[in-house]
Design an enzyme around this catalytic site. Structure first.
Site, PDB file in Angstrom:
ATOM      1  N   ASP A  65      12.278   8.575 -13.497  1.00 32.31           N
ATOM      2  CA  ASP A  65      12.552   9.935 -13.964  1.00 32.31           C
ATOM      3  C   ASP A  65      11.682  10.967 -13.252  1.00 32.31           C
ATOM      4  O   ASP A  65      12.067  12.121 -13.114  1.00 32.31           O
ATOM      5  CB  ASP A  65      12.412  10.031 -15.488  1.00 32.31           C
ATOM      6  CG  ASP A  65      11.186   9.297 -16.010  1.00 32.31           C
ATOM      7  OD1 ASP A  65      10.389   8.769 -15.197  1.00 32.31           O
ATOM      8  OD2 ASP A  65      11.018   9.255 -17.236  1.00 32.31           O
ATOM      9  N   HIS A  66      10.500  10.526 -12.800  1.00 30.14           N
ATOM     10  CA  HIS A  66       9.570  11.424 -12.102  1.00 30.14           C
ATOM     11  C   HIS A  66       8.419  10.586 -11.591  1.00 30.14           C
ATOM     12  O   HIS A  66       8.277   9.425 -11.966  1.00 30.14           O
ATOM     13  CB  HIS A  66       9.056  12.519 -13.052  1.00 30.14           C
ATOM     14  CG  HIS A  66       8.470  11.939 -14.310  1.00 30.14           C
ATOM     15  ND1 HIS A  66       7.259  11.310 -14.339  1.00 30.14           N
ATOM     16  CD2 HIS A  66       8.973  11.835 -15.565  1.00 30.14           C
ATOM     17  CE1 HIS A  66       7.018  10.862 -15.546  1.00 30.14           C
ATOM     18  NE2 HIS A  66       8.049  11.152 -16.325  1.00 30.14           N
ATOM     19  N   ASP A 121       9.799   4.531 -15.974  1.00 31.69           N
ATOM     20  CA  ASP A 121       9.303   5.859 -16.368  1.00 31.69           C
ATOM     21  C   ASP A 121       8.011   6.149 -15.602  1.00 31.69           C
ATOM     22  O   ASP A 121       7.037   5.416 -15.724  1.00 31.69           O
ATOM     23  CB  ASP A 121       9.072   5.932 -17.874  1.00 31.69           C
ATOM     24  CG  ASP A 121       9.001   7.359 -18.372  1.00 31.69           C
ATOM     25  OD1 ASP A 121       8.225   8.153 -17.802  1.00 31.69           O
ATOM     26  OD2 ASP A 121       9.725   7.708 -19.331  1.00 31.69           O
ATOM     27  N   ASP A 126       4.527   5.027 -17.201  1.00 34.86           N
ATOM     28  CA  ASP A 126       4.169   6.432 -17.402  1.00 34.86           C
ATOM     29  C   ASP A 126       2.957   6.581 -18.320  1.00 34.86           C
ATOM     30  O   ASP A 126       2.039   7.357 -18.042  1.00 34.86           O
ATOM     31  CB  ASP A 126       5.394   7.134 -18.007  1.00 34.86           C
ATOM     32  CG  ASP A 126       5.147   8.572 -18.386  1.00 34.86           C
ATOM     33  OD1 ASP A 126       4.995   9.399 -17.475  1.00 34.86           O
ATOM     34  OD2 ASP A 126       5.111   8.872 -19.596  1.00 34.86           O
ATOM     35  N   HIS A 181       2.416  14.319 -14.563  1.00 29.99           N
ATOM     36  CA  HIS A 181       3.499  13.947 -13.652  1.00 29.99           C
ATOM     37  C   HIS A 181       3.305  14.675 -12.326  1.00 29.99           C
ATOM     38  O   HIS A 181       2.507  15.598 -12.227  1.00 29.99           O
ATOM     39  CB  HIS A 181       4.853  14.367 -14.242  1.00 29.99           C
ATOM     40  CG  HIS A 181       5.144  13.737 -15.555  1.00 29.99           C
ATOM     41  ND1 HIS A 181       6.224  14.098 -16.331  1.00 29.99           N
ATOM     42  CD2 HIS A 181       4.511  12.754 -16.248  1.00 29.99           C
ATOM     43  CE1 HIS A 181       6.244  13.367 -17.423  1.00 29.99           C
ATOM     44  NE2 HIS A 181       5.205  12.549 -17.413  1.00 29.99           N
ATOM     45  N   THR A 184      13.356   9.230 -22.765  1.00 28.35           N
ATOM     46  CA  THR A 184      14.228   8.537 -21.814  1.00 28.35           C
ATOM     47  C   THR A 184      15.352   7.761 -22.503  1.00 28.35           C
ATOM     48  O   THR A 184      16.527   8.004 -22.227  1.00 28.35           O
ATOM     49  CB  THR A 184      13.403   7.640 -20.871  1.00 28.35           C
ATOM     50  OG1 THR A 184      12.414   8.449 -20.237  1.00 28.35           O
ATOM     51  CG2 THR A 184      14.271   6.968 -19.835  1.00 28.35           C
ATOM     52  N   HIS A 194      -0.695   8.266 -17.599  1.00 22.11           N
ATOM     53  CA  HIS A 194      -1.241   9.385 -18.384  1.00 22.11           C
ATOM     54  C   HIS A 194      -2.644   9.060 -18.891  1.00 22.11           C
ATOM     55  O   HIS A 194      -3.502   9.929 -18.993  1.00 22.11           O
ATOM     56  CB  HIS A 194      -0.338   9.703 -19.580  1.00 22.11           C
ATOM     57  CG  HIS A 194       0.886  10.490 -19.234  1.00 22.11           C
ATOM     58  ND1 HIS A 194       0.840  11.690 -18.569  1.00 22.11           N
ATOM     59  CD2 HIS A 194       2.207  10.256 -19.486  1.00 22.11           C
ATOM     60  CE1 HIS A 194       2.079  12.158 -18.417  1.00 22.11           C
ATOM     61  NE2 HIS A 194       2.920  11.295 -18.957  1.00 22.11           N
ATOM     62  N   SER A 197      10.487  13.744 -18.866  1.00 18.59           N
ATOM     63  CA  SER A 197      11.573  12.765 -18.921  1.00 18.59           C
ATOM     64  C   SER A 197      12.852  13.291 -19.573  1.00 18.59           C
ATOM     65  O   SER A 197      13.927  12.755 -19.318  1.00 18.59           O
ATOM     66  CB  SER A 197      11.129  11.525 -19.705  1.00 18.59           C
ATOM     67  OG  SER A 197       9.999  10.950 -19.132  1.00 18.59           O
TER      68      SER A 197
HETATM   69 ZN   LIG Z   1       5.076  11.088 -18.893  1.00 19.10          ZN
END
Ligand SMILES: [Zn+2]
Length: 504
Positions: free
Chosen positions: A353-354, A49, A312, A468, A157, A316, A93
């Site tokens: 996912d990104h 992620d 992820d 993201h 996710t 963040h 996500s």
């Molecule tokens: Zn995120």
């Protein structure tokens, strides 16, 4: 992990199954035109992620050095995956995992429903069509299916493998969609998901109840889904001890190892009840899905999704150390999976996912022991670079004197190699040397330099949560059917690769 003989042998085995190239239509949509089909009995899909390419590069430097190889670096097939959602240039996500699991793109915040669905139905025109996930198809085909994540198992996710909802934040409802017999149950899951490992216990426990590790539940309907899953035949475990006792007779199994997300790998040892690592969970899941007792009507073969869910979250937070540590653990889990399966009948595919607005800045010199020419004079910090140079300030060689010293910004102030375009690490107008910076990091702690565990990498735009980014992410594949992975594709292509490998 360096390239080993064993690994090369396995790659050769995987490539022995390569078939003749299919037709690629110029300017066409290749995922519609490629008709080759190596058959896989099993598919393991790893999702990092937020694991963009810059995260992979930084993780490589951090763990094996800039010239080293991660496990994924040794996979024979790679591609670039475009991640935009139906309504956004930069996605979250929910639509991206929906795209990878169903082959259809959808909107921000939406899980498992088509792109006429708005988040929370804000237009008031009702939801769109329900999409079919690869996990549902696998279940219908008599395969065993498993979902593993270090995030809450109801988080976007993992949820996109089994849920259909216009609000990714309604995790109490998402939990019910996985509970056989519930009025909200997703009956496309047949007799139920065979294996669920992750965090998110709070959405299985009433808000009036304290859980095994002293955390409160979040359910407002008074229901204890731990007991209800047990009532449907699930083994329920919540700590390392219970996890270690699971056997091939334990299926179906629900493992919820934390009230919220599981610990970052960096912090895992400090967990109250003890948590398995992502590698532990991956190996256990493969063993149980491969060798576990078949339920009624089940054939052999399994689909397993494994998410490194907290890369992820660390980004963040603006804390690169934990992101790299979790990405390293995901790569370790992938390596363990490669060694545990037969690549002649198993497809392993890895993507993200990104990406994140995370970057490697300046021209950091390689560590002293990697330098190709003699370095005779240097500032003391250079001899012990943190993270092989990636978690430190940028050092460069002064070509007039041959002396290695920190690079300076426009005002001569040193800067760290890792930065974010936005996030909590914004220092204001005047930045200072990261090695003596007293800017408060995680939990309000003043860090001791850019490699400290509380350090927030500097950001250009102040934001409470770093964001993201829209750039492409990588796909890595090995094993049966992996040869389809090449070129620049939309993330929906990942679904097609997996579906084709399984003959759907
Ligand atoms: Zn995120």
């Amino acid at each position: 992990m360096r390239r080993s003989t064993t690994f090369r042998t396995m790659s050769a085995l995987a490539m022995a199954g390569t078939m003749a190239a299919g037709t690629v239509m110029a300017g066409g949509d290749r995922d519609q035109n490629d008709r080759r089909g190596a058959v896989a009995k099993n598919v393991i899909f790893f999702v990092g992620d937020g694991m963009g390419v810059s995260t992979i590069t930084a993780t490589r430097v951090y763990s094996v050095g800039v010239a080293g190889n991660l496990v994924v670096d040794q996979f024979p097939y790679t591609a670039l995956s475009r991640t935009y959602s139906a309504d956004s240039i930069t996605p979250d996500s929910a639509p991206t995992m929906t795209a990878m699991m169903t082959g259809a793109n959808t909107n921000a915040g939406v899980i498992g429903l088509d792109d006429s669905t708005e988040f929370l139905d804000f237009n008031g025109d009702g939801d769109g069509r329900r999409l079919t996930t690869l996990l549902e198809q696998a279940k219908r085909g008599g395969m065993k299916v498993g979902v593993v994540s270090t995030a809450r198992i109801t988080h976007a996710t993992p949820a996109a493998t089994f849920a259909h909802i216009n609000d990714r934040n309604d995790e109490s409802s998402i939990a019910r969609q996985a509970l056989p017999g519930d009025s909200a149950y997703n009956d496309q899951l047949g007799d139920g998901i065979d294996l669920l490992f992750g965090g998110g216990r709070q959405f299985f426990v009433p808000n009036t109840v304290v859980d095994e590790e002293g955390g409160s539940g979040s359910r407002t309907d008074g229901r204890d889904l731990r007991a209800e899953f047990r009532g449907k035949g699930y083994s329920y475990v919540w700590n390392t001890a219970g996890f270690n006792n699971l056997t091939t007779r334990s299926l179906p199994v629900l493992g919820l190892f934390e009230r919220g997300h599981m610990e970052y790998e960096y912090d895992r040892a400090s967990d109250a009840g003890g948590e398995p690592s992502l590698t532990d969970m991956t190996l256990k899941a493969i063993d149980l899905l491969k060798n576990g007792q078949a339920r009624r009507g089940q054939k052999s073969g399994y689909f397993l999704m494994v998410e490194g869910g907290r890369i992820d979250h660390a980004h963040h937070e603006g804390n690169a150390l934990r992101a790299l540590h979790d990405a390293q653990e995901l790569d370790r889990a992938i390596g363990a999976a490669v060694r545990a399966v037969d690549l002649r009948d198993t497809l392993i595919i890895v993507s993200a996912d990104h990406s994140h607005v995370f970057n490697i800045a300046g021209y950091p010199l390689r560590p002293l022991n990697e330098m190709p020419y003699p370095v005779r004079s240097f500032d003391p910090g250079y001899a012990s670079l943190a993270g092989n140079g990636i978690l430190d300030v940028v050092y460069d060689v002064n070509t007039a004197t041959g002396h290695v010293e920190p690079s300076g910004d426009a005002n001569g102030v040193p800067y760290s190699a890792l930065v974010y375009a936005n996030g909590p690490g914004y220092r204001g107008a005047t930045r200072v040397d990261p090695r003596t910076d007293t800017f408060r990091g995680r939990n309000g702690i003043v860090p001791n330099g850019p490699a400290h565990e509380a350090y927030f990498q500097e950001s250009a735009v102040p934001m409470g949560s770093e964001t993201h980014s829209a750039e492409e992410v990588a796909i890595y594949a090995i094993g049966a059917g992996s040869d389809l992975v090449r070129g620049t594709v939309k993330n929906t292509f990942i679904y097609r690769v997996m579906a084709r490998a399984l003959g759907f």
